[in-house]
Design a protein around this motif. Structure first.
Motif, PDB file in Angstrom:
ATOM      1  N   ALA A  39       0.851  -1.195   0.000  1.00 40.33           N
ATOM      2  CA  ALA A  39       0.000   0.000   0.000  1.00 40.33           C
ATOM      3  C   ALA A  39       0.883   1.240   0.000  1.00 40.33           C
ATOM      4  O   ALA A  39       1.966   1.247   0.588  1.00 40.33           O
ATOM      5  N   ILE A  40       0.417   2.295  -0.663  1.00 42.62           N
ATOM      6  CA  ILE A  40       1.187   3.537  -0.791  1.00 42.62           C
ATOM      7  C   ILE A  40       0.498   4.656  -0.018  1.00 42.62           C
ATOM      8  O   ILE A  40      -0.725   4.810  -0.083  1.00 42.62           O
ATOM      9  N   ALA A  41       1.278   5.437   0.680  1.00 40.16           N
ATOM     10  CA  ALA A  41       0.795   6.646   1.337  1.00 40.16           C
ATOM     11  C   ALA A  41       1.665   7.813   0.899  1.00 40.16           C
ATOM     12  O   ALA A  41       2.884   7.681   0.822  1.00 40.16           O
ATOM     13  N   CYS A  42       1.037   8.937   0.593  1.00 38.13           N
ATOM     14  CA  CYS A  42       1.767  10.143   0.176  1.00 38.13           C
ATOM     15  C   CYS A  42       1.393  11.303   1.074  1.00 38.13           C
ATOM     16  O   CYS A  42       0.293  11.354   1.622  1.00 38.13           O
ATOM     17  N   TRP A  43       2.300  12.240   1.227  1.00 37.17           N
ATOM     18  CA  TRP A  43       2.032  13.403   2.051  1.00 37.17           C
ATOM     19  C   TRP A  43       2.851  14.577   1.533  1.00 37.17           C
ATOM     20  O   TRP A  43       3.819  14.408   0.814  1.00 37.17           O
ATOM     21  N   GLY A  44       2.430  15.784   1.890  1.00 39.85           N
ATOM     22  CA  GLY A  44       3.144  16.979   1.449  1.00 39.85           C
ATOM     23  C   GLY A  44       2.213  18.078   1.023  1.00 39.85           C
ATOM     24  O   GLY A  44       1.074  18.159   1.483  1.00 39.85           O
ATOM     25  N   SER A  45       2.681  18.890   0.088  1.00 35.27           N
ATOM     26  CA  SER A  45       1.946  20.071  -0.342  1.00 35.27           C
ATOM     27  C   SER A  45       0.932  19.716  -1.416  1.00 35.27           C
ATOM     28  O   SER A  45       1.274  19.250  -2.488  1.00 35.27           O
ATOM     29  N   TYR A  46      -0.335  19.946  -1.122  1.00 37.41           N
ATOM     30  CA  TYR A  46      -1.388  19.620  -2.079  1.00 37.41           C
ATOM     31  C   TYR A  46      -1.311  20.474  -3.336  1.00 37.41           C
ATOM     32  O   TYR A  46      -1.607  20.021  -4.422  1.00 37.41           O
ATOM     33  N   GLY A  75      10.522   8.662   9.898  1.00 38.03           N
ATOM     34  CA  GLY A  75      10.815   9.934  10.531  1.00 38.03           C
ATOM     35  C   GLY A  75      11.369  10.900   9.495  1.00 38.03           C
ATOM     36  O   GLY A  75      12.170  10.506   8.643  1.00 38.03           O
ATOM     37  N   CYS A  76      10.924  12.149   9.511  1.00 38.55           N
ATOM     38  CA  CYS A  76      11.388  13.161   8.555  1.00 38.55           C
ATOM     39  C   CYS A  76      11.905  14.367   9.304  1.00 38.55           C
ATOM     40  O   CYS A  76      11.503  14.639  10.434  1.00 38.55           O
ATOM     41  N   TRP A  77      12.784  15.131   8.664  1.00 39.64           N
ATOM     42  CA  TRP A  77      13.372  16.305   9.289  1.00 39.64           C
ATOM     43  C   TRP A  77      13.732  17.318   8.214  1.00 39.64           C
ATOM     44  O   TRP A  77      13.835  17.002   7.041  1.00 39.64           O
ATOM     45  N   GLY A  78      13.925  18.576   8.665  1.00 47.26           N
ATOM     46  CA  GLY A  78      14.222  19.649   7.722  1.00 47.26           C
ATOM     47  C   GLY A  78      12.959  20.094   7.006  1.00 47.26           C
ATOM     48  O   GLY A  78      11.839  19.726   7.359  1.00 47.26           O
ATOM     49  N   GLY A  79      13.144  20.889   5.966  1.00 51.86           N
ATOM     50  CA  GLY A  79      12.023  21.292   5.138  1.00 51.86           C
ATOM     51  C   GLY A  79      11.145  22.344   5.777  1.00 51.86           C
ATOM     52  O   GLY A  79      11.378  22.817   6.892  1.00 51.86           O
ATOM     53  N   MET A  80      10.098  22.697   5.039  1.00 50.12           N
ATOM     54  CA  MET A  80       9.114  23.657   5.516  1.00 50.12           C
ATOM     55  C   MET A  80       7.933  22.879   6.080  1.00 50.12           C
ATOM     56  O   MET A  80       7.179  22.239   5.345  1.00 50.12           O
ATOM     57  N   VAL A  81       7.773  22.921   7.386  1.00 49.95           N
ATOM     58  CA  VAL A  81       6.735  22.128   8.040  1.00 49.95           C
ATOM     59  C   VAL A  81       5.354  22.486   7.495  1.00 49.95           C
ATOM     60  O   VAL A  81       4.471  21.632   7.382  1.00 49.95           O
ATOM     61  N   THR A  82       5.148  23.736   7.123  1.00 50.12           N
ATOM     62  CA  THR A  82       3.848  24.159   6.615  1.00 50.12           C
ATOM     63  C   THR A  82       3.485  23.485   5.296  1.00 50.12           C
ATOM     64  O   THR A  82       2.316  23.360   4.957  1.00 50.12           O
ATOM     65  N   GLN A  83       4.508  23.036   4.528  1.00 53.34           N
ATOM     66  CA  GLN A  83       4.234  22.315   3.284  1.00 53.34           C
ATOM     67  C   GLN A  83       3.865  20.860   3.543  1.00 53.34           C
ATOM     68  O   GLN A  83       3.306  20.202   2.686  1.00 53.34           O
ATOM     69  N   GLY A  84       4.233  20.343   4.701  1.00 54.81           N
ATOM     70  CA  GLY A  84       3.828  19.011   5.079  1.00 54.81           C
ATOM     71  C   GLY A  84       4.685  17.879   4.558  1.00 54.81           C
ATOM     72  O   GLY A  84       4.436  16.716   4.886  1.00 54.81           O
ATOM     73  N   GLN A  85       5.719  18.180   3.770  1.00 55.68           N
ATOM     74  CA  GLN A  85       6.499  17.089   3.172  1.00 55.68           C
ATOM     75  C   GLN A  85       7.362  16.357   4.178  1.00 55.68           C
ATOM     76  O   GLN A  85       7.832  15.256   3.916  1.00 55.68           O
ATOM     77  N   SER A  86       7.604  16.945   5.344  1.00 58.74           N
ATOM     78  CA  SER A  86       8.384  16.264   6.363  1.00 58.74           C
ATOM     79  C   SER A  86       7.515  15.863   7.558  1.00 58.74           C
ATOM     80  O   SER A  86       8.002  15.762   8.686  1.00 58.74           O
ATOM     81  N   THR A  87       6.214  15.659   7.301  1.00 57.31           N
ATOM     82  CA  THR A  87       5.291  15.213   8.333  1.00 57.31           C
ATOM     83  C   THR A  87       4.617  13.943   7.843  1.00 57.31           C
ATOM     84  O   THR A  87       3.539  13.975   7.255  1.00 57.31           O
ATOM     85  N   PRO A  88       5.247  12.776   8.048  1.00 57.28           N
ATOM     86  CA  PRO A  88       4.703  11.517   7.510  1.00 57.28           C
ATOM     87  C   PRO A  88       3.469  11.040   8.246  1.00 57.28           C
ATOM     88  O   PRO A  88       3.225  11.436   9.392  1.00 57.28           O
ATOM     89  N   PRO A  89       2.678  10.175   7.603  1.00 59.76           N
ATOM     90  CA  PRO A  89       1.490   9.637   8.264  1.00 59.76           C
ATOM     91  C   PRO A  89       1.856   8.559   9.289  1.00 59.76           C
ATOM     92  O   PRO A  89       2.918   7.975   9.231  1.00 59.76           O
TER      93      PRO A  89
END
Length: 306
Positions: free
Chosen positions: A61-68, A292-306
């Motif tokens: 199964a695939i999960a994606c996250w980040g900036s819509y 686990g993710c780090w760095g990036g712009m938290v508001t874009q969501g790309q470093s906030t995994p499900p």
């Protein structure tokens, strides 16, 4: 203890590189100071040189996250349906996955009127690699296919290949002898890879690196932030992102190069099984399967995994 110290010194010695005598010494990354954890377990993670990430779990199964608004992904609540996905790849505007039969399914969009990089050929593939405006796959016959509205990216080399890599505006492949062939836009030497036999390719934004059969790293393309100056020594693993790269030697030490000012040039304290570097951020799958993710712009969501 003496043998371990000798092994570490051998792995990181500049004289051992067999390449550029001016190659820098190892620059170890610092431990991650803010690691954002997800709750699901995965076996693989892919961070885009853009604003989204995707991961594959043990059931396919695939999960994606980040900036819509980058549209290179489904919304988190509408991930690619079902299970049994065999492989995945992420590009700047889009993502693709291989189903159990080896057929390609792509999704995403951009502001371009012709999004032919989403229209995969009806063949079976074993690997995918995505650039900004193109997609490529390695067929079950070890041949390269690319699809894009731009001929620059579809004029691929012929022969039998074992691995693909796609950066922003160019792509490269390893043939069965370990030689590198590249195609696409040759802005600053991206289509002039080093000669020799290599075992792994890794993409940056406008540069690429390769690990040779002796464990040495060579890089080519744009050198805006010292991306083309990897550390001397022998390495077993290597990963590059938009502006920098990191590698691990036999002693388990990590060395990084490139834009060392980035907050993403950190490594988790926890052992990890997979590591992917994106655009100013990075993600890793640790031993228990969590991302686990780090760095990036938290508001874009790309470093906030499900």
């Amino acid at each position: 203890m003496i043998l371990i110290l000798l092994a570490i010194m051998t792995a990181c010695s500049p004289a051992d590189s067999g390449r550029d005598s001016s190659a820098p010494d190892c620059t170890p990354p610092v431990p991650v100071d803010e690691l954002r954890w997800g709750s699901r377990s995965f076996v693989r993670v892919e961070a885009a040189i853009g604003y989204h990430s995707c991961a594959l779990d043990a059931d396919g199964a695939i999960a994606c996250w980040g900036s819509y608004d980058q549209a290179g992904m489904y919304p988190v609540t509408e991930n690619p349906p079902g299970q049994g996905w065999r492989d995945l790849a992420v590009g700047y505007h889009h993502s693709c996955a291989l189903d159990a039969k080896g057929q390609v399914h792509c999704w995403g969009s951009s502001d371009e009127p012709d999004e032919a990089w989403l229209d995969a050929p009806e063949e079976t593939f074993v690997q995918l690699a995505l650039g900004r405006y193109f997609s490529c796959g390695l067929t079950t016959d070890a041949e390269i296919r690319c699809w894009s509205p731009y001929n620059t990216y579809t004029d691929t080399p012929t022969g039998s290949f074992t691995q693909l890599m796609a950066a922003d505006f160019f792509a490269c492949a390893l043939d069965t002898q370990g030689a590198i062939s590249c195609w696409g836009s040759d802005l600053e030497g991206q289509l002039h890879p080093p000669e020799g036999a290599y075992t792994k390719l890794s993409r940056g934004m406008q540069f690429a690196c390769a690990l040779d059969t002796d464990g040495h790293i060579a890089c080519w393309g744009v050198d805006a932030n010292d991306q083309l100056h990897p550390p001397a020594g022998r390495f077993e693993r290597m990963e590059t992102g938009a502006f920098y790269g990191c590698a691990q030697n036999a002693a388990g030490e990590h060395c990084c190069w490139g834009e060392i000012r980035s907050d993403a040039i950190q490594i988790p304290d926890e052992p990890f099984t997979d590591h992917s570097i994106g655009y100013g951020y990075a993600c890793a799958v640790v031993d228990d399967g969590h991302v686990g993710c780090w760095g990036g712009m938290v508001t874009q969501g790309q470093s906030t995994p499900p």
